[in-house]
Design a protein around this motif. Sequence first.
Motif, PDB file in Angstrom:
ATOM      1  N   HIS A  80     -41.483  32.068  -0.902  1.00  0.00           N
ATOM      2  CA  HIS A  80     -41.608  31.236  -2.101  1.00  0.00           C
ATOM      3  C   HIS A  80     -42.686  31.733  -3.056  1.00  0.00           C
ATOM      4  O   HIS A  80     -42.814  31.191  -4.156  1.00  0.00           O
ATOM      5  N   PHE A  85     -40.269  33.177  -8.635  1.00  0.00           N
ATOM      6  CA  PHE A  85     -40.578  31.756  -8.619  1.00  0.00           C
ATOM      7  C   PHE A  85     -41.772  31.417  -9.502  1.00  0.00           C
ATOM      8  O   PHE A  85     -42.228  30.273  -9.527  1.00  0.00           O
ATOM      9  N   ARG A  91     -38.443  27.807  -9.785  1.00  0.00           N
ATOM     10  CA  ARG A  91     -39.398  27.418  -8.754  1.00  0.00           C
ATOM     11  C   ARG A  91     -38.809  26.342  -7.858  1.00  0.00           C
ATOM     12  O   ARG A  91     -38.292  25.325  -8.311  1.00  0.00           O
ATOM     13  N   VAL A 251     -34.334  37.728  -7.227  1.00  0.00           N
ATOM     14  CA  VAL A 251     -34.824  36.935  -6.097  1.00  0.00           C
ATOM     15  C   VAL A 251     -34.491  37.678  -4.810  1.00  0.00           C
ATOM     16  O   VAL A 251     -33.327  37.866  -4.470  1.00  0.00           O
TER      17      VAL A 251
END
Length: 405
Positions: A80, A85, A91, A251
């Motif tokens: 994370h 993010f 996020r 990501v």
Amino acid sequence: MKFGSCSDIFTIIFVLLLFSLLFSPVFSSKNFREENGTSIEGNKLKNMKSINARLRKINKPFVKSIKSPDGDIIDCMLFHLQPSFDIPELRGKLPLTPPELPKGHDDAGNSQELKQLWNSNGESCPNGTIPIRRTTASDIISNSKFGKKYSRKDIPSSPVHEHAFGYVNNGKFYGAKALLNIWKPIVIGDDFSLSQIWVLGDVPNRPVNSVEAGWQAYPSHNRDSLPRLFTYWTPNGYWSGCYNLDCPGFVHTSTRISLGAAIDPVSTYNGQQYDVAFMIWKDPKSSNWWLKVGNEVIGYWPASLFTDLRGHATTIEYGGEVFSTNLGGHTSTQMGSGHFPNEGYKKAAYARNLEVINYYNQLVDASNLKTSAEKPNCYDVQSGFNNVWRNYIFFGGSGHSPNCP
């Protein structure tokens, strides 16, 4: 990823975060002098402070650090905390389910596993983390010279980028797949050489959207000429966007593969050939663009990053690119193996089993394949078809020669 209860997750993350804060890397004035051969007087001290601030932002806290045989340091960062993010709208949006693989997807017997030097001794990152190649002061300095990518429809065109590729266009494509031949080309000065897949939203009178993946040799950026896994994306005709995890966007989900890390083994001239399947596709469930390399799903580009690629791609390209700012005649940087496509198998670079993904999430042959090369006497491309490789191209060249002055 495998986790326990919610309370377990937050406890583990809290403990790991406290521990890893001790290891968020910065560098000292001594490091700066050693890496760059400079003093820190005057503006150099200001530069060092600016670079340190950038390093703190990029190199987030990590749980484990792995030293690669090629000198890279791979940090296992909590999932994370990765750069994407940092974008408020992304996020907290973790992928809850894996993407739906295209129908007909079967790598058995025709794809080798992607192998990287950093985990060649069996090293890996723990569950809940991702492997990120640590950014150094030298990386930031060289990033200021990093070869900007260009679309071939740019006006005026970029004379410092040359391509040799196969393509299909004027369609509605939801992804692409190809097996790319891995080589270690000779790269001169600040040049780079790469082999990749382009998935483009290329609509007239609008800036191109692109997601791209392949391997790249860029010694002035990486301190060696080893081929390295890379991704790239742009939402606006290459005016912005970036490589790998250099900015928020892609990501990363894999615990086994690191973007920017060296690939090993590589193909040898008239010897063993090493190729790996690259696939980019639009997941029907999430609409995000996912990347799979070999047998590993690496991560995704959120659809929200784009305009035209929120729907589908219009052009797919497979092949090679060389970037050079050499002004004293054509560069000697090689594309692919450094040999021309007419030399064929084991001698020239190739991309084979060229496929696209249709509206029904099915892999189909890249039919009506066309080819293009700006300077065929420097770098060229030839296409073909057989029952094993289906659609394929051989491409590349030596650069500077009597026929390429």
